[in-house]
Design an enzyme around this catalytic site. Sequence first.
Site, PDB file in Angstrom:
ATOM      1  N   ASP A 161       0.832  -1.206   0.000  1.00  0.00           N
ATOM      2  CA  ASP A 161       0.000   0.000   0.000  1.00  0.00           C
ATOM      3  C   ASP A 161       0.866   1.255   0.000  1.00  0.00           C
ATOM      4  O   ASP A 161       0.581   2.222  -0.706  1.00  0.00           O
ATOM      5  CB  ASP A 161      -0.951   0.010   1.207  1.00  0.00           C
ATOM      6  N   ARG A 168       0.413   6.546  -6.728  1.00  0.00           N
ATOM      7  CA  ARG A 168      -0.831   7.246  -7.065  1.00  0.00           C
ATOM      8  C   ARG A 168      -0.682   8.737  -6.850  1.00  0.00           C
ATOM      9  O   ARG A 168      -1.214   9.562  -7.603  1.00  0.00           O
ATOM     10  CB  ARG A 168      -1.981   6.705  -6.204  1.00  0.00           C
TER      11      ARG A 168
HETATM   12  N1  URA Z   1      -5.526   7.759   2.925  1.00  0.00           N
HETATM   13  C1  URA Z   1      -4.997   6.542   2.712  1.00  0.00           C
HETATM   14  O1  URA Z   1      -4.504   5.913   3.645  1.00  0.00           O
HETATM   15  N2  URA Z   1      -5.019   6.032   1.469  1.00  0.00           N
HETATM   16  C2  URA Z   1      -5.538   6.679   0.415  1.00  0.00           C
HETATM   17  O2  URA Z   1      -5.525   6.156  -0.666  1.00  0.00           O
HETATM   18  C3  URA Z   1      -6.086   7.953   0.646  1.00  0.00           C
HETATM   19  C4  URA Z   1      -6.078   8.471   1.910  1.00  0.00           C
END
Ligand code: URA
Length: 434
Positions: A161, A168
């Site tokens: 992530d 992103r």
């Molecule tokens: N906060 C997060 O942890 N992930 C995202 O994609 C957007 C905000």
Amino acid sequence: MNTVEIIRKKREGDELTSEEIQFLIRGYAKGEIPDYQMSAWTMAVYFQGMTPRETADLTMEMVRSGDQVDLSPIRGVKVDKHSTGGVGDTTTLVLAPLVAAAGVPVAKLSGRGLGHTGGTIDKLESFPGFDTSLTTEAFIRQVNDLGVAVMGQTADLTPADKQLYALRDVTASVESIPLIASSIMSKKIAAGADGIVLDVKTGSGAFMKEEEQAVQLAQAMVEIGTRVGRRTMAVISDMNQPLGRAVGNALEVKEAIDTLRGQGPPDLTELCLVLGAQMVTLAGGATDEEGARELLREKMADGTALDYLRRFVEAQGGDASVLDDPGQLPAAEVKIEVTAPAAGVVDALDAEAIGLCAMQLGAGRATKDASIDHGVGIVLHKKVGDRVQQGELLAELHAADRQQAEKVEKRLLQAISLGDQPVESPPLIRALVT
Ligand code: URA
Ligand code: CA
């Protein structure tokens, strides 16, 4: 499997299989799939979306990319709370001891603040001596003994992530509901709780400015949690103005202590009761929300909730005498009063701008490694809907020096809008999503 084919399939709006999602995330985490292919895929997702099944698969693949906290040695149903980020959001400081006082174990991993929103770890470190670097064993022991512990994140949770979010961020594909929902939920699921109560903020100071988007995000996150076997629900709450009155670390600790005594600001108190009642109900600590709320009110009124905070602070090495004498909390050198330039009604308080003012005073970090000043911040004396006379106190600035305070004062005045028509305070709780 072929990465180009998977990107093409998503580009055409088709549903990916679990195996294809696994192939992508594992390959990316291992460095076998390059950033340019992954960013083409995230952009395809941005335009085509993902089905609930794909979103849950993506979430669990990110969970499996790193460590997972095993809370099974803790007795009972463990419930976590997550806020999508607000200004002056003091709820965790109140909820951790309050929910524990109601008999539901609270085992919370928290982070430090970044940007205009604060972090729970920073706030807790306002208690002189408070230590959040517990070992997992000590953390679990404390929850079993005391009912509550909060520690900073040490384990390597959801590295995929982190990698994907960073990508992103620089390829204009953050604003995708399935990508945001899977990103947030992967971190919560890896942190080990059985139940998750989400506080999804909406309004000018929130990540989701529009209520409709906030509801969509909440629905996507609840769907993920439910699909992977975690009891999950969401509260949509207002972030058009800061929560409570205090914005800043030690100032928010003082506000939390007042709230646990039953003497906190009405909006903070109400949100804590709503979220707390959901946490207690999800954990099976009450048969319905009404009963849970009653139980929480009782624990505030009879001093049990404050007593839990005292024991929690002491257990983590903090000086709990500040509960009786908040004057011992870190305090700023300079305090200036910000007064109304004219009579009127407060018709807006720009939460994001106020968060940035607090950050400029030193309460928050502009970069990850910056240091913070626990004593500084802002205390609002008026909230949206309040009437003021010319010269009346709007807010107090707590600053390290006068020059800094005067600079921030100008910005703060711009964040407080005065009108001449009566306005209603925006409703705090917008919706519940289950
Ligand atoms: N906060 C997060 O942890 N992930 C995202 O994609 C957007 C905000
Ligand atoms: Ca607050």
